[in-house]
Scaffold this active site. Sequence first.
Site, PDB file in Angstrom:
ATOM      1  N   ASP A   1      21.246  28.583   6.738  1.00  0.00           N
ATOM      2  CA  ASP A   1      20.432  29.704   6.260  1.00  0.00           C
ATOM      3  C   ASP A   1      19.221  29.886   7.167  1.00  0.00           C
ATOM      4  OD1 ASP A   1      18.820  31.465   4.429  1.00  0.00           O
ATOM      5  OD2 ASP A   1      20.462  30.982   3.073  1.00  0.00           O
TER       6      ASP A   1
ATOM      7  N   TYR B   1      23.873  48.527   4.518  1.00  0.00           N
ATOM      8  CA  TYR B   1      24.521  47.430   3.771  1.00  0.00           C
ATOM      9  C   TYR B   1      26.005  47.751   3.563  1.00  0.00           C
ATOM     10  CZ  TYR B   1      25.327  44.081  -0.052  1.00  0.00           C
ATOM     11  OH  TYR B   1      25.804  43.068  -0.856  1.00  0.00           O
TER      12      TYR B   1
ATOM     13  N   ALA C   1      32.095  37.309   1.879  1.00  0.00           N
ATOM     14  CA  ALA C   1      31.479  37.862   0.671  1.00  0.00           C
ATOM     15  C   ALA C   1      31.269  39.351   0.909  1.00  0.00           C
ATOM     16  CB  ALA C   1      30.139  37.178   0.401  1.00  0.00           C
TER      17      ALA C   1
END
Length: 333
Positions: free
Chosen positions: A42, A156, A125
């Site tokens: 991350d 997005y 995802a």
Amino acid sequence: MKLSNGHRRTPRRVVVTGGAGFLGSHLCQALLEAGSEVLCMDNFITGTPVNVLHLQEHPRFRLIRCDVTDFVHVPGEVDLVLHFASPASPIDYLKLPIHTLKVGAIGTWHALGLAKDKGARFVLASTSEVYGDPQVHPQPESYWGHVNPIGPRGVYDEGKRYGEALTTAYRCSEDVDTGIVRIFNTYGPRMRPHDGRAIPTFIRQALGDEPITLAGDGLQTRSVCYVDDLIAGILAFAGSAHPGPVNIGNPDEMTVRRIAEDIVAASGSRSEIISIDRPVDDPQVRRPDTALAEELLGWRPLVPWEKGLERTVAWFRDEATAAGELPPESLVG
Ligand code: NAD
């Protein structure tokens, strides 16, 4: 590794990109509980190491600070790559439009490269946002969607659509074992109170007895899934060899107004509900067709809205109390 029913054993070594985010942190925890070794990657752009603080001492857990748009390198074997790195809430991706496109494109490319290199299964995802403001309701996986590429949400939605295309290309031309999961709105502990999504915003406002800012008349619908159900669905899908896309979400559809009213009631709040402008390209309806997930994975959500909401409100209350934003419950008259 593959069992006769098409499902696999617990993956030995898993990379979770975006592992310090809301969903990623729950995934890391569930994978550790199942016996996997977890490498959590991350860059903390929208997540925080605090989300995985409780896992830090676990002998099979490693947190690696890394931006997956730069490069992804992992020594040793990897069985599974769960690619969850991406800003996900409208506030985040409107603030980070280029990064959102980069992580959807270059980040996905790097994560796919890692899976190819290691011979690992790869799970993207993806999101219900690939359906845009849908003209088919509920949304089955066969629906191609209704997305505005040049609207504010395009960074997005199109980033995820590109990610799906790239994932499919790696499956078809590079023989990587890929899967695409389309995640519908999910809620639960570790959402950020200021991330701009409706549920954490309403809970924060309700706990502070502030006005609840409902977008428009609130008659637009959402179908929200409690995080534990979603994680179970994702891990079942990751353990299959299916390419997807598969919808994972809760088909229990509600108006956003009802969500707001239930949150006020569950929080014991004195907040009033006020109307604010609808965001541009805000979908009017949203509900997954989950027949494929049920048939393929035997999965369906189990946590009813009332129960999930109760747990989520309790978590937000504890966090706000610990941060000194609310008085301890024993002092509330
Ligand atoms: P989140 O913002 O809490 O988590 C995303 C994580 O990715 C954060 O920890 C962030 O720091 C990290 N990240 C972002 N860019 C990165 C980069 N370049 N390199 C490394 N890490 C990076 O969001 P979330 O709700 O947990 O969403 C996780 C994933 O699930 C996202 O891909 C999102 O699109 C998808 N998804 C979520 C939902 C939902 O309801 N939560 C719905 C649909 C899809």
